[in-house]
Design an enzyme around this catalytic site. Sequence first.
Site, PDB file in Angstrom:
ATOM      1  N   SER A   1       0.892  -1.146  -0.033  1.00 16.35           N
ATOM      2  CA  SER A   1      -0.035  -0.062   0.042  1.00 16.35           C
ATOM      3  C   SER A   1       0.726   1.158  -0.043  1.00 16.35           C
ATOM      4  O   SER A   1       1.674   1.313   0.693  1.00 16.35           O
ATOM      5  CB  SER A   1      -0.901   0.001   1.198  1.00 16.35           C
ATOM      6  OG  SER A   1      -1.736   1.259   1.157  1.00 16.35           O
TER       7      SER A   1
ATOM      8  N   GLY B   1      -3.659   3.645   0.928  1.00 16.93           N
ATOM      9  CA  GLY B   1      -4.469   3.898   2.301  1.00 16.93           C
ATOM     10  C   GLY B   1      -5.701   4.452   2.081  1.00 16.93           C
ATOM     11  O   GLY B   1      -5.483   5.869   1.484  1.00 16.93           O
TER      12      GLY B   1
ATOM     13  N   ASN C   1       9.079   8.921   4.824  1.00 19.16           N
ATOM     14  CA  ASN C   1       8.111   9.757   4.362  1.00 19.16           C
ATOM     15  C   ASN C   1       7.086  10.004   5.157  1.00 19.16           C
ATOM     16  O   ASN C   1       6.841   9.377   6.233  1.00 19.16           O
ATOM     17  CB  ASN C   1       7.300   8.698   3.142  1.00 19.16           C
ATOM     18  CG  ASN C   1       6.283   7.859   3.528  1.00 19.16           C
ATOM     19  OD1 ASN C   1       5.053   8.492   3.837  1.00 19.16           O
ATOM     20  ND2 ASN C   1       6.786   6.519   4.100  1.00 19.16           N
TER      21      ASN C   1
ATOM     22  N   GLY D   1       1.062  11.276   4.669  1.00 17.97           N
ATOM     23  CA  GLY D   1      -0.240  11.599   5.746  1.00 17.97           C
ATOM     24  C   GLY D   1      -1.384  11.356   5.021  1.00 17.97           C
ATOM     25  O   GLY D   1      -2.414  11.931   4.893  1.00 17.97           O
TER      26      GLY D   1
ATOM     27  N   ASN E   1      -5.197  -0.815   8.212  1.00 18.24           N
ATOM     28  CA  ASN E   1      -3.931  -0.256   8.416  1.00 18.24           C
ATOM     29  C   ASN E   1      -4.278   0.491   9.880  1.00 18.24           C
ATOM     30  O   ASN E   1      -4.649   1.627  10.061  1.00 18.24           O
ATOM     31  CB  ASN E   1      -3.462   1.052   7.823  1.00 18.24           C
ATOM     32  CG  ASN E   1      -2.291   1.718   7.770  1.00 18.24           C
ATOM     33  OD1 ASN E   1      -1.768   1.374   8.823  1.00 18.24           O
ATOM     34  ND2 ASN E   1      -2.174   2.692   7.058  1.00 18.24           N
TER      35      ASN E   1
ATOM     36  N   CYS F   1      -0.293   3.423  10.529  1.00 16.02           N
ATOM     37  CA  CYS F   1       0.338   4.761   9.750  1.00 16.02           C
ATOM     38  C   CYS F   1       0.911   5.621  10.798  1.00 16.02           C
ATOM     39  O   CYS F   1       0.245   6.213  11.614  1.00 16.02           O
ATOM     40  CB  CYS F   1      -0.671   5.400   8.774  1.00 16.02           C
ATOM     41  SG  CYS F   1       0.006   6.769   7.962  1.00 16.02           S
TER      42      CYS F   1
ATOM     43  N   GLY G   1      12.304   0.877   2.992  1.00 20.70           N
ATOM     44  CA  GLY G   1      13.417   0.212   2.003  1.00 20.70           C
ATOM     45  C   GLY G   1      14.267  -0.695   2.781  1.00 20.70           C
ATOM     46  O   GLY G   1      14.095  -1.253   3.851  1.00 20.70           O
TER      47      GLY G   1
ATOM     48  N   GLY H   1       9.018  -4.970   3.853  1.00 19.37           N
ATOM     49  CA  GLY H   1      10.082  -4.287   4.546  1.00 19.37           C
ATOM     50  C   GLY H   1      11.605  -4.516   3.665  1.00 19.37           C
ATOM     51  O   GLY H   1      12.274  -5.490   4.068  1.00 19.37           O
TER      52      GLY H   1
HETATM   53  C1  LIG Z   1       5.452   6.570   0.248  1.00 20.81           C
HETATM   54  C2  LIG Z   1       4.862   5.472   0.978  1.00 20.81           C
HETATM   55  C3  LIG Z   1       3.575   5.341   1.213  1.00 20.81           C
HETATM   56  C4  LIG Z   1       2.787   4.524   2.047  1.00 20.81           C
HETATM   57  N1  LIG Z   1       1.621   4.594   2.248  1.00 20.81           N
HETATM   58  C5  LIG Z   1       0.973   3.548   3.050  1.00 20.81           C
HETATM   59  C6  LIG Z   1      -0.376   3.481   3.119  1.00 20.81           C
HETATM   60  O1  LIG Z   1      -1.193   4.241   2.750  1.00 20.81           O
HETATM   61  N2  LIG Z   1      -0.835   2.446   3.792  1.00 20.81           N
HETATM   62  C7  LIG Z   1      -0.281   1.675   4.366  1.00 20.81           C
HETATM   63  O2  LIG Z   1      -0.697   0.593   5.143  1.00 20.81           O
HETATM   64  N3  LIG Z   1       1.210   1.453   4.337  1.00 20.81           N
HETATM   65  C8  LIG Z   1       1.784   2.614   3.563  1.00 20.81           C
HETATM   66  N4  LIG Z   1       3.110   2.645   3.403  1.00 20.81           N
HETATM   67  C9  LIG Z   1       3.773   1.469   4.087  1.00 20.81           C
HETATM   68  C10 LIG Z   1       4.414   0.530   3.066  1.00 20.81           C
HETATM   69  O3  LIG Z   1       3.233  -0.261   2.322  1.00 20.81           O
HETATM   70  C11 LIG Z   1       5.271  -0.658   3.588  1.00 20.81           C
HETATM   71  O4  LIG Z   1       4.513  -1.265   4.806  1.00 20.81           O
HETATM   72  C12 LIG Z   1       6.546  -0.105   4.229  1.00 20.81           C
HETATM   73  O5  LIG Z   1       6.886   0.812   3.120  1.00 20.81           O
HETATM   74  C13 LIG Z   1       7.667  -1.149   4.074  1.00 20.81           C
HETATM   75  O6  LIG Z   1       7.955  -2.019   2.982  1.00 20.81           O
HETATM   76  P1  LIG Z   1       8.999  -1.418   1.896  1.00 20.81           P
HETATM   77  O7  LIG Z   1      10.238  -1.094   2.836  1.00 20.81           O
HETATM   78  O8  LIG Z   1       9.062  -2.222   0.928  1.00 20.81           O
HETATM   79  O9  LIG Z   1       8.618  -0.317   1.296  1.00 20.81           O
HETATM   80  C14 LIG Z   1       3.782   3.404   2.697  1.00 20.81           C
HETATM   81  C15 LIG Z   1       5.126   3.473   2.357  1.00 20.81           C
HETATM   82  C16 LIG Z   1       5.660   4.671   1.677  1.00 20.81           C
HETATM   83  C17 LIG Z   1       7.183   4.378   1.344  1.00 20.81           C
END
Ligand SMILES: Cc1cc2nc3c(=O)[nH]c(=O)nc-3n(C[C@H](O)[C@H](O)[C@H](O)COP(=O)(O)O)c2cc1C
Length: 290
Positions: A10, A35, A58, A61, A116, A119, A206, A232
């Site tokens: 997401s 989200g 990030n 919001g 979620n 957040c 990341g 993650g």
């Molecule tokens: C720019 C951005 C926006 C995100 N928006 C949401 C969101 O709207 N809802 C949510 O549950 N997680 C959100 N996440 C979290 C990601 O879904 C994920 O749980 C987190 O980034 C870890 O995975 P990654 O390291 O592969 O990015 C967001 C992450 C990023 C980087």
Amino acid sequence: MLPNPVLVASGTFGNGEEMSELIDVRQLGGIVLKGTTLRPRLGNAPARVVETPAGLLNAIGLQNPGIEETLRDKAPFVKRLGVPCIINVSGESVDEYAELAALSDACEAVDAIELNVSCPNVQCGGIAFGTNEELLRDAVRAARRATRKPLIVKLSPNVTDIARMARIAEAAGADAVSLINTLLGMVIDVKKRRPVLANKVGGLSGPAIRPIAVYMTWKVAQAVGIPVIGMGGIETLEDALQFFIVGASAVQVGTATFYNPRAAVELVAALRAYAEEQQLRSLKELRGTF
Ligand SMILES: Cc1cc2nc3c(=O)[nH]c(=O)nc-3n(C[C@H](O)[C@H](O)[C@H](O)COP(=O)(O)O)c2cc1C
């Protein structure tokens, strides 16, 4: 239920509109939508993202058009692409979680609901639900009563004992848990002596967070009987295998999509080749095998 165990996370894939022009999204196990909240949100003021070593901080919001538009336009669009559609919802109260789940339940295009409760970038709700045991229990119970669709609870890593939170989500009726959401962090502009992000604080994602995510997935997989979806810092086959080996049933690719839009579809192909080479009938054979 899913065609394969690779989903996109997401907030990192929009709602599939732009990405479906770049890659063959039908290769994916599913798309988790950006989200959604009950009412539309503009998100936080800029700056909302900053790069960090091997990561991204990030504070978007939860910018989104609200549940009504998401269910009317975004979810059906993903469904028409021929990919399982998982909505991701965030409430400001227990009642809102119930309402979001009920509305999603009534939408044919929604295959599953990810709650979620984690957040870190909104003033009300969000992470409060994922870090407080009673609020978590109440939000999951309320959503559970409102839907028969698969209910995934997305856990926050910003707690002392994530396995305990996973057990609470399971006892309250979750069908699966997903983890991890971003870790709270801060970057300071030393010339201005101010935080770089307007929100001051953001969520770190990341490759930088991958070892933490693998560790937490391992802890949670031992604590619950329901499927665990790990995420993650996943980009490559080796990254994803770590999560399967510690007990994940599926994975989500997030931040990697920003620097390699093909990351998730490449991972699907790589997992398929790996299973063939290792003569695995299913990736389930890897689960918890160390
Ligand atoms: C720019 C951005 C926006 C995100 N928006 C949401 C969101 O709207 N809802 C949510 O549950 N997680 C959100 N996440 C979290 C990601 O879904 C994920 O749980 C987190 O980034 C870890 O995975 P990654 O390291 O592969 O990015 C967001 C992450 C990023 C980087």
